[in-house]
Write an enzyme that holds these catalytic residues in place. Sequence first.
Site: not given
Ligand code: IMP
Length: 450
Positions: A16, A40, A248
Amino acid sequence: MPGLVIVGAQWGDEGKGKVTDLLAEKADLIVRFQGGNNAGHTIVRDGEEFKFHLIPSGILYAGKTCAIGNGVVLDPRILLEEIDGLRRRGVDVSNLKISANAHLIMPYHVLLDTAGELKLGKLSLGTTRRGIGPCYADKALRLGIRVQDLLDEKILRTKIRTALEPKQQALRELSVQRRKLRKEAGEGDREAAGQAIGSSPDPRLDLHTMTEEHLSYGHRLEPHIADTARLCWDALDAGRTAIFEGAQATLLDLDHGTYPFVTSSNPIAGAATIGAGIGPADIDEVWGVAKAYATRVGAGPFPTELTDGAGRHMLERGHEYGTTTGRERRCGWIDLVALRYAVRINGMSALAITKLDVLSGIGSLKVAVRYRSREGALLDRFPYHQSILHGAEPEYEELPGFDAEIGDCREPSDLPGEARAFLDYVAKFVDVPVRVVGVGPGREQVVWLD
Ligand code: IMP
Protein backbone atom coordinates in the site's frame (compact mmCIF):
# COMPACT_ATOMS: atom_id res chain seq x y z
CA MET A 1 -10.59 12.14 -7.48
CA PRO A 2 -10.75 14.62 -4.58
CA GLY A 3 -11.31 11.93 -1.91
CA LEU A 4 -9.44 8.68 -2.55
CA VAL A 5 -9.11 5.83 -0.08
CA ILE A 6 -6.35 3.22 -0.39
CA VAL A 7 -6.84 -0.07 1.45
CA GLY A 8 -5.21 -3.48 1.69
CA ALA A 9 -7.30 -6.14 -0.03
CA GLN A 10 -5.75 -9.22 1.59
CA TRP A 11 -3.97 -9.83 4.93
CA GLY A 12 -1.64 -6.85 4.86
CA ASP A 13 1.80 -6.11 3.41
CA GLU A 14 0.37 -5.75 -0.09
CA GLY A 15 2.49 -2.72 -0.93
CA LYS A 16 0.00 0.00 0.00
CA GLY A 17 2.89 2.33 0.78
CA LYS A 18 4.21 2.09 -2.75
CA VAL A 19 0.78 2.69 -4.28
CA THR A 20 0.11 5.62 -1.94
CA ASP A 21 3.51 7.03 -2.84
CA LEU A 22 2.66 6.78 -6.56
CA LEU A 23 -0.75 8.39 -6.24
CA ALA A 24 0.48 10.98 -3.75
CA GLU A 25 2.25 12.74 -6.58
CA LYS A 26 -1.16 14.08 -7.66
CA ALA A 27 -2.52 14.70 -4.15
CA ASP A 28 -2.26 17.63 -1.76
CA LEU A 29 -3.00 15.84 1.48
CA ILE A 30 -2.25 12.26 2.61
CA VAL A 31 -3.90 11.01 5.80
CA ARG A 32 -3.38 7.76 7.74
CA PHE A 33 -6.71 6.77 9.32
CA GLN A 34 -6.15 3.73 11.55
CA GLY A 35 -3.63 1.27 12.98
CA GLY A 36 -0.32 2.16 14.52
CA ASN A 37 3.27 1.05 14.33
CA ASN A 38 2.12 -2.52 13.79
CA ALA A 39 2.24 -1.43 10.14
CA GLY A 40 5.39 -0.97 8.17
CA HIS A 41 6.11 -0.08 4.61
CA THR A 42 9.22 0.36 2.56
CA ILE A 43 9.57 2.88 -0.25
CA VAL A 44 12.53 2.64 -2.58
CA ARG A 45 13.26 5.98 -4.16
CA ASP A 46 16.28 6.51 -6.43
CA GLY A 47 17.79 3.35 -4.95
CA GLU A 48 17.41 4.72 -1.41
CA GLU A 49 15.26 2.73 0.98
CA PHE A 50 12.85 4.41 3.42
CA LYS A 51 10.93 2.44 6.06
CA PHE A 52 7.86 3.92 7.72
CA HIS A 53 5.61 2.69 10.48
CA LEU A 54 3.47 5.73 11.23
CA ILE A 55 4.28 8.59 8.90
CA PRO A 56 2.27 8.55 5.64
CA SER A 57 4.30 7.66 2.56
CA GLY A 58 3.66 11.07 0.94
CA ILE A 59 6.22 12.69 3.26
CA LEU A 60 8.91 12.13 0.64
CA TYR A 61 7.28 14.75 -1.61
CA ALA A 62 8.14 18.33 -0.78
CA GLY A 63 5.12 20.53 -0.13
CA LYS A 64 2.50 17.83 0.52
CA THR A 65 0.70 17.82 3.83
CA CYS A 66 0.79 14.44 5.59
CA ALA A 67 -1.49 13.78 8.51
CA ILE A 68 -1.84 11.14 11.18
CA GLY A 69 -5.59 10.99 11.74
CA ASN A 70 -7.56 10.61 14.96
CA GLY A 71 -8.17 6.90 14.23
CA VAL A 72 -4.47 6.06 14.52
CA VAL A 73 -2.90 4.85 17.76
CA LEU A 74 0.56 6.26 18.02
CA ASP A 75 3.58 5.45 20.09
CA PRO A 76 5.20 8.88 20.51
CA ARG A 77 8.68 7.42 21.02
CA ILE A 78 8.49 5.57 17.69
CA LEU A 79 7.03 8.57 15.91
CA LEU A 80 9.86 10.81 17.13
CA GLU A 81 12.43 8.24 16.03
CA GLU A 82 10.83 8.26 12.58
CA ILE A 83 10.80 12.07 12.42
CA ASP A 84 14.45 12.25 13.53
CA GLY A 85 15.47 9.57 11.02
CA LEU A 86 13.86 11.49 8.15
CA ARG A 87 15.42 14.79 9.26
CA ARG A 88 18.87 13.18 9.36
CA ARG A 89 18.36 12.17 5.73
CA GLY A 90 17.39 15.67 4.73
CA VAL A 91 13.61 15.11 4.41
CA ASP A 92 11.51 18.13 5.39
CA VAL A 93 8.92 17.02 7.96
CA SER A 94 7.43 20.43 8.72
CA ASN A 95 4.27 19.43 6.82
CA LEU A 96 3.57 16.50 9.12
CA LYS A 97 0.38 17.05 11.11
CA ILE A 98 -0.81 14.89 13.99
CA SER A 99 -4.40 14.75 15.15
CA ALA A 100 -4.83 16.08 18.69
CA ASN A 101 -7.45 13.34 19.14
CA ALA A 102 -5.27 10.36 18.21
CA HIS A 103 -4.68 7.96 21.08
CA LEU A 104 -1.26 7.21 22.51
CA ILE A 105 0.27 3.79 22.88
CA MET A 106 1.72 3.90 26.37
CA PRO A 107 4.48 1.64 27.75
CA TYR A 108 1.91 -0.42 29.68
CA HIS A 109 0.03 -1.18 26.45
CA VAL A 110 3.15 -2.77 25.00
CA LEU A 111 3.77 -4.79 28.16
CA LEU A 112 0.15 -5.96 28.28
CA ASP A 113 0.20 -6.96 24.61
CA THR A 114 3.25 -9.17 25.16
CA ALA A 115 1.99 -10.58 28.46
CA GLY A 116 -1.42 -11.32 26.91
CA GLU A 117 0.13 -13.18 24.00
CA LEU A 118 2.35 -15.23 26.29
CA LYS A 119 -0.61 -16.07 28.49
CA LEU A 120 -2.55 -17.34 25.46
CA GLY A 121 0.34 -19.70 24.68
CA LYS A 122 -0.58 -21.95 21.74
CA LEU A 123 -3.76 -19.93 21.21
CA SER A 124 -1.86 -16.66 20.75
CA LEU A 125 -2.84 -14.43 17.82
CA GLY A 126 0.69 -13.61 16.75
CA THR A 127 0.26 -9.87 17.33
CA THR A 128 3.10 -7.53 16.56
CA ARG A 129 3.36 -6.84 20.32
CA ARG A 130 3.33 -3.12 19.72
CA GLY A 131 0.48 -2.51 22.19
CA ILE A 132 -2.20 -2.01 19.53
CA GLY A 133 -5.01 -4.11 21.08
CA PRO A 134 -4.61 -2.78 24.65
CA CYS A 135 -4.47 0.80 23.36
CA TYR A 136 -7.69 0.50 21.34
CA ALA A 137 -9.26 -1.29 24.33
CA ASP A 138 -8.45 1.71 26.56
CA LYS A 139 -9.89 4.02 23.92
CA ALA A 140 -13.18 2.09 24.05
CA LEU A 141 -13.05 2.02 27.86
CA ARG A 142 -12.51 5.79 27.84
CA LEU A 143 -9.25 5.35 29.69
CA GLY A 144 -7.15 6.40 26.73
CA ILE A 145 -4.58 9.18 26.65
CA ARG A 146 -4.69 11.40 23.61
CA VAL A 147 -2.08 13.47 21.82
CA GLN A 148 -3.63 16.70 23.14
CA ASP A 149 -3.11 15.47 26.73
CA LEU A 150 0.65 15.71 26.20
CA LEU A 151 0.30 19.48 26.29
CA ASP A 152 -1.21 19.77 29.77
CA GLU A 153 0.84 18.45 32.65
CA LYS A 154 -2.02 18.26 35.16
CA ILE A 155 -4.37 16.42 32.82
CA LEU A 156 -1.61 14.13 31.64
CA ARG A 157 -0.59 13.12 35.17
CA THR A 158 -4.21 12.52 36.24
CA LYS A 159 -5.03 10.48 33.14
CA ILE A 160 -1.90 8.36 33.41
CA ARG A 161 -2.60 7.72 37.10
CA THR A 162 -6.19 6.63 36.35
CA ALA A 163 -5.17 4.43 33.45
CA LEU A 164 -2.13 2.98 35.18
CA GLU A 165 -3.76 1.51 38.25
CA PRO A 166 -5.74 -1.28 36.54
CA LYS A 167 -2.70 -2.06 34.35
CA GLN A 168 -0.42 -2.48 37.33
CA GLN A 169 -2.97 -4.78 38.86
CA ALA A 170 -3.31 -6.81 35.67
CA LEU A 171 0.46 -7.07 35.28
CA ARG A 172 0.82 -8.05 38.95
CA GLU A 173 -1.70 -10.83 38.45
CA LEU A 174 0.22 -11.96 35.42
CA SER A 175 3.45 -11.89 37.38
CA VAL A 176 1.94 -14.42 39.80
CA GLN A 177 1.87 -16.76 36.84
CA ARG A 178 5.38 -15.65 35.91
CA ARG A 179 7.18 -18.89 36.53
CA LYS A 180 4.63 -20.90 34.68
CA LEU A 181 4.69 -18.51 31.73
CA ARG A 182 8.48 -18.43 31.62
CA LYS A 183 8.52 -22.18 31.55
CA GLU A 184 5.95 -22.34 28.80
CA ALA A 185 7.44 -19.53 26.72
CA GLY A 186 9.60 -20.61 23.81
CA GLU A 187 13.33 -19.89 23.86
CA GLY A 188 12.94 -16.59 21.96
CA ASP A 189 10.07 -15.48 24.18
CA ARG A 190 11.89 -15.78 27.50
CA GLU A 191 13.40 -12.34 27.45
CA ALA A 192 10.10 -10.79 26.40
CA ALA A 193 8.31 -12.73 29.14
CA GLY A 194 10.80 -11.43 31.67
CA GLN A 195 10.27 -7.86 30.51
CA ALA A 196 6.52 -8.10 30.37
CA ILE A 197 5.96 -9.73 33.69
CA GLY A 198 9.17 -9.24 35.65
CA SER A 199 9.00 -9.31 39.43
CA SER A 200 10.70 -5.98 40.18
CA PRO A 201 8.61 -2.85 39.46
CA ASP A 202 9.24 -1.85 35.88
CA PRO A 203 10.69 1.71 35.74
CA ARG A 204 8.61 2.26 32.61
CA LEU A 205 5.50 1.96 34.78
CA ASP A 206 6.46 4.64 37.27
CA LEU A 207 3.89 7.46 37.21
CA HIS A 208 6.43 10.25 37.61
CA THR A 209 8.90 8.90 35.05
CA MET A 210 6.16 8.25 32.53
CA THR A 211 4.61 11.69 32.96
CA GLU A 212 7.95 13.51 32.61
CA GLU A 213 8.92 11.44 29.58
CA HIS A 214 5.60 12.10 27.87
CA LEU A 215 5.69 15.81 28.62
CA SER A 216 8.99 15.98 26.80
CA TYR A 217 7.46 14.10 23.85
CA GLY A 218 4.67 16.69 23.91
CA HIS A 219 7.12 19.57 23.67
CA ARG A 220 8.76 18.01 20.66
CA LEU A 221 5.52 17.07 18.91
CA GLU A 222 3.68 20.32 19.62
CA PRO A 223 4.52 22.06 16.31
CA HIS A 224 2.90 19.13 14.48
CA ILE A 225 -0.29 18.80 16.56
CA ALA A 226 -3.36 20.00 14.66
CA ASP A 227 -7.07 19.64 13.95
CA THR A 228 -6.51 17.18 11.12
CA ALA A 229 -10.23 16.72 10.35
CA ARG A 230 -10.40 20.41 9.51
CA LEU A 231 -7.38 20.03 7.23
CA CYS A 232 -9.30 17.32 5.35
CA TRP A 233 -12.45 19.49 5.02
CA ASP A 234 -10.46 22.48 3.83
CA ALA A 235 -8.69 20.41 1.18
CA LEU A 236 -11.85 18.64 -0.02
CA ASP A 237 -13.97 21.79 -0.01
CA ALA A 238 -11.39 23.53 -2.16
CA GLY A 239 -11.47 20.61 -4.65
CA ARG A 240 -7.97 19.47 -3.76
CA THR A 241 -7.13 15.78 -3.70
CA ALA A 242 -6.84 13.99 -0.38
CA ILE A 243 -5.66 10.41 -0.03
CA PHE A 244 -6.81 8.39 2.97
CA GLU A 245 -4.25 5.68 3.56
CA GLY A 246 -5.25 2.50 5.39
CA ALA A 247 -2.89 0.22 7.26
CA GLN A 248 -3.18 -3.58 7.63
CA ALA A 249 -5.98 -4.92 5.43
CA THR A 250 -9.54 -6.07 4.87
CA LEU A 251 -9.11 -9.61 6.20
CA LEU A 252 -7.51 -8.22 9.39
CA ASP A 253 -10.51 -5.95 10.01
CA LEU A 254 -11.84 -6.19 13.56
CA ASP A 255 -15.45 -6.59 12.35
CA HIS A 256 -15.12 -8.04 8.87
CA GLY A 257 -11.86 -9.99 8.97
CA THR A 258 -11.02 -13.45 10.23
CA TYR A 259 -11.83 -12.67 13.89
CA PRO A 260 -10.20 -13.21 16.37
CA PHE A 261 -7.09 -13.38 14.14
CA VAL A 262 -7.36 -9.71 13.24
CA THR A 263 -6.03 -6.37 14.34
CA SER A 264 -7.95 -4.13 16.75
CA SER A 265 -9.01 -1.45 14.28
CA ASN A 266 -11.02 -1.28 11.06
CA PRO A 267 -8.76 -1.13 7.99
CA ILE A 268 -11.67 -1.15 5.49
CA ALA A 269 -12.53 1.93 3.44
CA GLY A 270 -15.61 2.90 5.46
CA ALA A 271 -13.37 3.45 8.49
CA ALA A 272 -11.66 6.35 6.74
CA THR A 273 -14.70 8.44 7.66
CA ILE A 274 -14.24 7.85 11.37
CA GLY A 275 -10.47 7.72 11.43
CA ALA A 276 -10.02 10.96 9.50
CA GLY A 277 -13.25 12.80 10.34
CA ILE A 278 -14.91 13.01 6.91
CA GLY A 279 -18.34 12.01 5.60
CA PRO A 280 -19.05 8.98 3.37
CA ALA A 281 -19.88 11.29 0.48
CA ASP A 282 -16.37 12.74 0.65
CA ILE A 283 -15.02 9.44 -0.72
CA ASP A 284 -14.94 9.43 -4.51
CA GLU A 285 -12.72 6.45 -5.18
CA VAL A 286 -11.51 3.37 -3.33
CA TRP A 287 -8.35 1.64 -4.50
CA GLY A 288 -7.57 -1.82 -3.18
CA VAL A 289 -4.04 -3.15 -3.19
CA ALA A 290 -3.40 -6.88 -3.59
CA LYS A 291 -0.31 -8.91 -4.27
CA ALA A 292 -0.27 -11.18 -7.32
CA TYR A 293 -0.17 -13.96 -4.71
CA ALA A 294 -1.07 -13.81 -1.00
CA THR A 295 0.73 -13.59 2.34
CA ARG A 296 -0.24 -13.54 5.97
CA VAL A 297 1.71 -13.02 9.20
CA GLY A 298 0.55 -14.28 12.54
CA ALA A 299 -2.01 -16.99 13.20
CA GLY A 300 -5.39 -17.53 11.56
CA PRO A 301 -7.04 -19.14 8.55
CA PHE A 302 -5.33 -18.81 5.17
CA PRO A 303 -7.02 -21.20 2.71
CA THR A 304 -4.47 -20.92 -0.11
CA GLU A 305 -1.36 -21.23 2.07
CA LEU A 306 1.46 -23.22 0.46
CA THR A 307 4.14 -25.26 2.17
CA ASP A 308 5.77 -26.49 -1.04
CA GLY A 309 8.39 -25.15 -3.44
CA ALA A 310 6.02 -22.55 -4.91
CA GLY A 311 5.51 -21.08 -1.41
CA ARG A 312 9.28 -21.06 -0.87
CA HIS A 313 9.71 -19.30 -4.24
CA MET A 314 7.27 -16.55 -3.14
CA LEU A 315 8.98 -16.19 0.25
CA GLU A 316 12.46 -15.91 -1.18
CA ARG A 317 11.83 -13.97 -4.38
CA GLY A 318 9.32 -11.74 -2.67
CA HIS A 319 11.52 -11.18 0.43
CA GLU A 320 8.48 -11.95 2.51
CA TYR A 321 9.76 -10.97 5.92
CA GLY A 322 7.86 -8.46 8.07
CA THR A 323 9.04 -4.82 7.97
CA THR A 324 7.97 -4.40 11.60
CA THR A 325 8.80 -7.72 13.23
CA GLY A 326 11.11 -9.43 10.72
CA ARG A 327 8.85 -12.51 10.90
CA GLU A 328 8.68 -14.89 7.93
CA ARG A 329 5.35 -14.39 6.17
CA ARG A 330 3.14 -17.33 5.24
CA CYS A 331 2.74 -17.44 1.43
CA GLY A 332 0.12 -18.83 -0.96
CA TRP A 333 -1.73 -18.39 -4.25
CA ILE A 334 -3.98 -15.40 -4.81
CA ASP A 335 -7.42 -16.09 -3.37
CA LEU A 336 -10.09 -14.62 -5.64
CA VAL A 337 -12.95 -15.65 -3.36
CA ALA A 338 -11.44 -13.53 -0.59
CA LEU A 339 -10.49 -10.77 -3.03
CA ARG A 340 -14.04 -10.53 -4.37
CA TYR A 341 -15.24 -10.19 -0.78
CA ALA A 342 -12.71 -7.40 -0.20
CA VAL A 343 -13.83 -5.64 -3.38
CA ARG A 344 -17.43 -5.62 -2.21
CA ILE A 345 -16.94 -4.69 1.42
CA ASN A 346 -14.68 -1.78 0.52
CA GLY A 347 -16.75 -0.67 -2.48
CA MET A 348 -13.54 -0.75 -4.52
CA SER A 349 -13.37 1.18 -7.77
CA ALA A 350 -9.88 0.01 -8.80
CA LEU A 351 -7.22 -2.52 -7.98
CA ALA A 352 -3.45 -2.24 -7.83
CA ILE A 353 -1.70 -5.58 -8.20
CA THR A 354 1.79 -5.63 -6.74
CA LYS A 355 4.80 -7.94 -6.99
CA LEU A 356 3.79 -9.58 -10.26
CA ASP A 357 7.53 -10.05 -10.97
CA VAL A 358 7.72 -12.54 -8.06
CA LEU A 359 5.64 -15.03 -10.08
CA SER A 360 8.11 -15.14 -12.94
CA GLY A 361 9.62 -18.64 -13.23
CA ILE A 362 7.25 -20.25 -10.72
CA GLY A 363 5.54 -22.43 -13.36
CA SER A 364 1.82 -22.34 -14.02
CA LEU A 365 -0.16 -19.81 -12.00
CA LYS A 366 -2.98 -20.85 -9.73
CA VAL A 367 -5.89 -18.69 -8.64
CA ALA A 368 -8.44 -19.88 -6.07
CA VAL A 369 -11.93 -19.55 -7.53
CA ARG A 370 -14.04 -21.34 -4.92
CA TYR A 371 -13.72 -23.30 -1.69
CA ARG A 372 -14.86 -26.79 -0.82
CA SER A 373 -16.13 -27.12 2.75
CA ARG A 374 -15.29 -30.08 5.02
CA GLU A 375 -18.72 -31.50 4.18
CA GLY A 376 -17.97 -31.23 0.45
CA ALA A 377 -20.15 -28.20 -0.34
CA LEU A 378 -18.85 -25.79 -2.98
CA LEU A 379 -18.60 -22.22 -1.73
CA ASP A 380 -18.41 -19.29 -4.16
CA ARG A 381 -18.54 -16.69 -1.42
CA PHE A 382 -16.24 -15.98 1.48
CA PRO A 383 -17.85 -17.78 4.44
CA TYR A 384 -18.84 -15.65 7.42
CA HIS A 385 -18.63 -18.62 9.77
CA GLN A 386 -15.18 -19.11 11.23
CA SER A 387 -15.42 -22.92 11.45
CA ILE A 388 -16.34 -23.17 7.77
CA LEU A 389 -13.45 -20.93 6.77
CA HIS A 390 -11.03 -22.95 8.90
CA GLY A 391 -12.02 -26.12 7.05
CA ALA A 392 -12.26 -24.58 3.56
CA GLU A 393 -10.09 -26.12 0.85
CA PRO A 394 -9.48 -23.93 -2.19
CA GLU A 395 -10.27 -25.06 -5.71
CA TYR A 396 -7.96 -23.58 -8.30
CA GLU A 397 -8.04 -22.46 -11.88
CA GLU A 398 -4.62 -23.02 -13.46
CA LEU A 399 -3.30 -20.35 -15.83
CA PRO A 400 -0.13 -20.41 -17.95
CA GLY A 401 2.90 -18.91 -16.21
CA PHE A 402 5.79 -16.83 -17.58
CA ASP A 403 9.57 -17.08 -17.23
CA ALA A 404 10.64 -13.69 -18.57
CA GLU A 405 11.90 -11.12 -16.07
CA ILE A 406 9.45 -8.22 -16.12
CA GLY A 407 11.24 -5.67 -13.90
CA ASP A 408 11.94 -3.42 -16.90
CA CYS A 409 8.40 -3.49 -18.32
CA ARG A 410 6.72 -0.07 -18.31
CA GLU A 411 3.91 -0.47 -20.84
CA PRO A 412 1.16 -3.11 -20.87
CA SER A 413 2.52 -4.33 -24.21
CA ASP A 414 5.93 -4.99 -22.58
CA LEU A 415 4.39 -7.63 -20.32
CA PRO A 416 4.37 -11.30 -21.44
CA GLY A 417 0.96 -12.37 -22.78
CA GLU A 418 0.58 -14.83 -19.89
CA ALA A 419 1.06 -12.04 -17.31
CA ARG A 420 -1.56 -9.90 -19.07
CA ALA A 421 -3.95 -12.86 -19.23
CA PHE A 422 -3.46 -13.42 -15.49
CA LEU A 423 -4.30 -9.75 -14.76
CA ASP A 424 -7.33 -9.88 -17.06
CA TYR A 425 -8.55 -13.01 -15.32
CA VAL A 426 -8.28 -11.39 -11.88
CA ALA A 427 -10.01 -8.18 -13.00
CA LYS A 428 -12.84 -10.07 -14.68
CA PHE A 429 -13.36 -12.41 -11.74
CA VAL A 430 -13.65 -9.64 -9.14
CA ASP A 431 -15.27 -7.20 -11.58
CA VAL A 432 -12.95 -4.27 -10.89
CA PRO A 433 -10.31 -2.88 -13.26
CA VAL A 434 -6.63 -3.38 -12.48
CA ARG A 435 -5.20 0.10 -12.91
CA VAL A 436 -1.57 -0.34 -11.95
CA VAL A 437 0.80 -3.28 -11.63
CA GLY A 438 4.00 -3.48 -9.61
CA VAL A 439 6.90 -5.23 -11.37
CA GLY A 440 9.69 -4.61 -8.85
CA PRO A 441 10.49 -2.77 -5.64
CA GLY A 442 11.57 0.52 -7.28
CA ARG A 443 9.19 3.45 -7.42
CA GLU A 444 9.47 3.50 -11.22
CA GLN A 445 8.88 -0.25 -11.54
CA VAL A 446 5.18 -0.07 -12.39
CA VAL A 447 2.98 -0.56 -15.41
CA TRP A 448 -0.13 1.63 -15.69
CA LEU A 449 -3.00 -0.13 -17.42
CA ASP A 450 -5.93 1.69 -18.99
P1 IMP B 1 -1.73 -6.43 16.13
O1 IMP B 1 -2.27 -5.50 15.11
O2 IMP B 1 -0.29 -6.18 16.49
O3 IMP B 1 -2.61 -6.53 17.33
O4 IMP B 1 -1.73 -7.91 15.49
C1 IMP B 1 -2.93 -8.59 15.14
C2 IMP B 1 -2.76 -9.40 13.87
O5 IMP B 1 -2.61 -8.51 12.77
C3 IMP B 1 -1.51 -10.29 13.86
O6 IMP B 1 -1.81 -11.48 13.13
C4 IMP B 1 -0.50 -9.47 13.09
O7 IMP B 1 0.48 -10.26 12.46
C5 IMP B 1 -1.40 -8.79 12.07
N1 IMP B 1 -0.86 -7.52 11.59
C6 IMP B 1 -0.85 -6.34 12.25
N2 IMP B 1 -0.31 -5.38 11.49
C7 IMP B 1 0.02 -5.94 10.33
C8 IMP B 1 0.60 -5.44 9.12
O8 IMP B 1 0.90 -4.25 8.96
N3 IMP B 1 0.78 -6.36 8.13
C9 IMP B 1 0.41 -7.65 8.25
N4 IMP B 1 -0.14 -8.16 9.35
C10 IMP B 1 -0.33 -7.31 10.38
